[in-house]
Design a protein around this motif. Structure first.
Motif, PDB file in Angstrom:
ATOM      1  N   HIS A 126      -6.870   6.185  -4.037  1.00  0.00           N
ATOM      2  CA  HIS A 126      -6.999   5.487  -2.758  1.00  0.00           C
ATOM      3  C   HIS A 126      -7.049   6.495  -1.615  1.00  0.00           C
ATOM      4  N   GLU A 127      -7.851   6.203  -0.634  1.00  0.00           N
ATOM      5  CA  GLU A 127      -7.978   7.060   0.541  1.00  0.00           C
ATOM      6  C   GLU A 127      -7.207   6.435   1.701  1.00  0.00           C
ATOM      7  N   PHE A 128      -6.023   6.987   1.960  1.00  0.00           N
ATOM      8  CA  PHE A 128      -5.196   6.457   3.046  1.00  0.00           C
ATOM      9  C   PHE A 128      -5.054   7.462   4.187  1.00  0.00           C
ATOM     10  N   LEU A 131      -4.953   6.804   8.231  1.00  0.00           N
ATOM     11  CA  LEU A 131      -4.812   5.364   8.445  1.00  0.00           C
ATOM     12  C   LEU A 131      -3.346   5.059   8.743  1.00  0.00           C
ATOM     13  N   GLN A 135      -3.643  -0.626   8.543  1.00  0.00           N
ATOM     14  CA  GLN A 135      -5.004  -0.377   8.064  1.00  0.00           C
ATOM     15  C   GLN A 135      -5.013  -0.133   6.545  1.00  0.00           C
ATOM     16  N   ALA A 136      -4.066   0.642   6.073  1.00  0.00           N
ATOM     17  CA  ALA A 136      -3.992   0.929   4.640  1.00  0.00           C
ATOM     18  C   ALA A 136      -3.758  -0.344   3.839  1.00  0.00           C
ATOM     19  N   VAL A 140      -6.150  -2.147   0.896  1.00  0.00           N
ATOM     20  CA  VAL A 140      -5.656  -2.567  -0.409  1.00  0.00           C
ATOM     21  C   VAL A 140      -5.923  -4.061  -0.614  1.00  0.00           C
TER      22      VAL A 140
END
Length: 146
Positions: A126-128, A131, A135-136, A140
């Motif tokens: 996952h690209e957090f 953020l 937003q994260a 998800v």
């Protein structure tokens, strides 16, 4: 023909002989091309059969995973649809194609050391970065609904 000189008649015979050889060579080439096309058809048929078998195995594996995640992962590995590499398993679960989200959660929630490593790799998928928490969580949530 009677109106041809002996030199012309010999030349005509040579031309006829070359023509015959060329026609034989052409026929050999046609036969070779037909053999190649037959081999291609056979290869394509075998490839289609392999692809159909792989798709069938994927379907069976997904069903197994959705019923019993650990056995499903074992099935995927045994049938070489997935490697036992932690990163590969995590990416597979991250993509989640045809996999039940609850079953993914069950697998990632097991306390086995391998499952914990897969969980860490799954989180890394996952690209957090950059953020905030809201937003994260939205990302998800969107991923879960897809």
């Amino acid at each position: 023909p009677a109106e041809l000189s002996s030199g012309e008649a010999e030349e005509l015979q040579r031309i006829k002989w070359h023509r015959k050889r060329l026609l034989e060579d052409i026929q050999k080439l046609k036969d070779e091309i037909a053999d190649v096309f037959a081999q291609i058809d056979c290869f394509e048929s075998a490839e289609e059969s392999r692809m159909a078998q792989k798709e069938k195995e994927l379907c069976v594996g997904r069903k197994k995973f959705n019923m019993e995640p650990t056995k499903g992962i074992q099935y995927f590995i045994e049938h070489k649809l997935l490697t036992p590499d932690i990163q590969d398993i995590a990416r597979f679960l991250y993509k989640g194609e045809g996999l039940n989200k609850t079953a993914i959660g069950t697998y990632l929630g097991e306390r086995d050391p391998v499952n914990l490593q897969v969980l860490q790799a799954f989180v890394d998928c996952h690209e957090f970065a950059s953020l905030n928490l809201v937003q994260a969580l939205r990302i998800v949530k969107i991923k879960e609904s897809v």
